[in-house]
Scaffold this active site. Structure first.
Site, short mmCIF file in Angstrom:
data_model
loop_
_atom_site.label_atom_id
_atom_site.label_comp_id
_atom_site.label_asym_id
_atom_site.label_seq_id
_atom_site.Cartn_x
_atom_site.Cartn_y
_atom_site.Cartn_z
N ALA A 155 0.84 -1.21 0.00
CA ALA A 155 0.00 0.00 0.00
C ALA A 155 0.87 1.25 0.00
O ALA A 155 0.65 2.18 -0.79
CB ALA A 155 -0.94 -0.01 1.21
N TYR A 156 1.85 1.28 0.88
CA TYR A 156 2.74 2.44 0.98
C TYR A 156 3.52 2.64 -0.32
O TYR A 156 3.60 3.75 -0.85
CB TYR A 156 3.69 2.25 2.15
CG TYR A 156 4.59 3.43 2.43
CD1 TYR A 156 4.07 4.63 2.91
CD2 TYR A 156 5.96 3.33 2.24
CE1 TYR A 156 4.90 5.69 3.18
CE2 TYR A 156 6.80 4.39 2.51
CZ TYR A 156 6.27 5.58 2.99
OH TYR A 156 7.10 6.64 3.25
#
Length: 257
Positions: A155-156
Site C-alpha cells: 500500500a505504501y
C-alpha cells in the site's frame, strides 16, 4: 541574503519528524511558515520551537486524510497568507501490513493521505503558486522502487510510486506557467515515529536493524530530519531554478544497490 528570505511556505505534517526538520531549515533561511498537522498541541510546541528564527509562523490543524476538508483548509491558508511560494506535501502514512491482510479502509487511508491530499491541496493552491512563480516539493520514499526484507509495503509503495508519477507529470504540465515540481525520496530518517517503532521491537530485532543499516547504507547510518530539510531548501531556492520533475534521493546511498 538568506536563501528563502521572505518566502511563504506551506508544510503539511509539519509538527514533528521530517516536516518539522524541513520547517526548521526553511525558517532558518528566512521563510515564513504555515504548518499543518492534526494535533493542535504538537503544532503549538513546534511553533514555539520555530519562533527563535524570527520569521512568521502560523499553524492550522486539519485531518488531511479527510479530502472534504481540503477546500476549506486551502481557504484558511490563503486567508493567512495569500501569496504561497512553496508547498511541501510531507504528510503521509505507512502501515506495513501484508498484501493478504490489507483491508479496504486502511488502503483508502493510504490513498487519501499519501496521494489524494497532496494532489488536491496542490490543485487548490496552484493559482497562488503560479502568481509567485513558486514550487512544489513532494516527499516520496525509496519504497517506491526499493523493497526490504520483512517489510510489507504494497500500500505504501504504490502511493509513493504514484507521488513520483504525479511529480513528473505535473512538472511537465505546468512548467510553462513558471511553477517547478520536485520530490525528495528519503532513506530511513531518525524521527520520533522511527524511535517508537524500534522501541516496540525486541532487543534482538533492534540489534538486527542497526546491523542492517551498517550493511545496506553505504554511508553506514540513517539520516536526520535536517538532511531532508537542507535538500528541501535547495529545491525551493533559486539555486534550483532549472530543476523540475526530479525525484531527489536523499538516502545515504541506499538505492545504489
Amino acid at each position: 541574503m538568506k536563501k528563502l528570505e521572505n518566502k511563504n511556505a506551506v508544510i503539511t505534517g509539519g509538527s514533528d519528524g521530517i516536516g518539522l526538520g524541513i520547517a526548521h531549515c526553511f525558517a532558518e533561511n528566512g521563510a515564513n511558515i504555515i504548518l499543518i498537522g492534526r494535533e493542535t498541541e504538537k503544532l503549538e510546541i513546534a511553533k514555539k520551537e520555530l519562533s527563535k528564527y524570527q520569521t512568521e509562523i502560523f499553524i492550522l490543524s486539519a485531518d488531511l486524510s479527510d479530502i472534504e476538508q481540503l477546500n476549506s483548509l486551502s481557504n484558511s491558508i490563503l486567508e493567512l497568507c495569500p501569496n504561497i511560494d512553496v508547498l511541501v506535501n510531507n504528510a503521509g502514512i505507512g502501515k506495513f501490513v501484508s498484501f493478504s491482510e490489507m483491508e479496504i479502509p486502511l488502503l483508502d487511508l493510504h490513498l487519501n493521505l499519501n496521494v489524494k491530499s497532496p494532489y488536491m491541496l496542490t490543485k487548490h493552491l496552484l493559482p497562488s503558486l503560479i502568481e509567485a512563480k513558486g514550487n512544489v516539493i513532494n516527499i516520496s520514499s525509496y519504497f517506491a522502487h526499493r523493497m526490504l526484507p520483512n517489510r510489507n509495503t504494497t500500500a505504501y509503495s504504490l502511493t509513493k510510486g504514484a507521488i513520483n508519477s504525479f511529480t513528473k507529470s505535473l512538472a511537465f504540465e505546468i512548467g510553462h506557467l513558471g511553477v517547478r515540481v520536485n520530490a525528495i525520496a528519503p532513506g530511513s530518517i531518525s524521527t520520533p515515529q522511527l524511535s517508537r517503532n524500534l522501541e516496540s521491537l525486541t532487543d534482538d530485532k533492534q540489534e538486527a536493524f542497526h546491523e542492517m543499516v551498517k550493511t545496506i547504507y553505504p554511508l553506514g547510518s540513517i539520516g536526520k530530519a535536517d538532511d531532508i530539510g537542507k535538500a528541501s531548501v535547495f529545491l525551493a531556492s533559486e539555486d534550483a531554478n532549472w530543476i523540475t520533475g526530479t525525484i531527489l534521493a536523499v538516502d545515504g546511498g541506499l538505492t545504489t544497490n
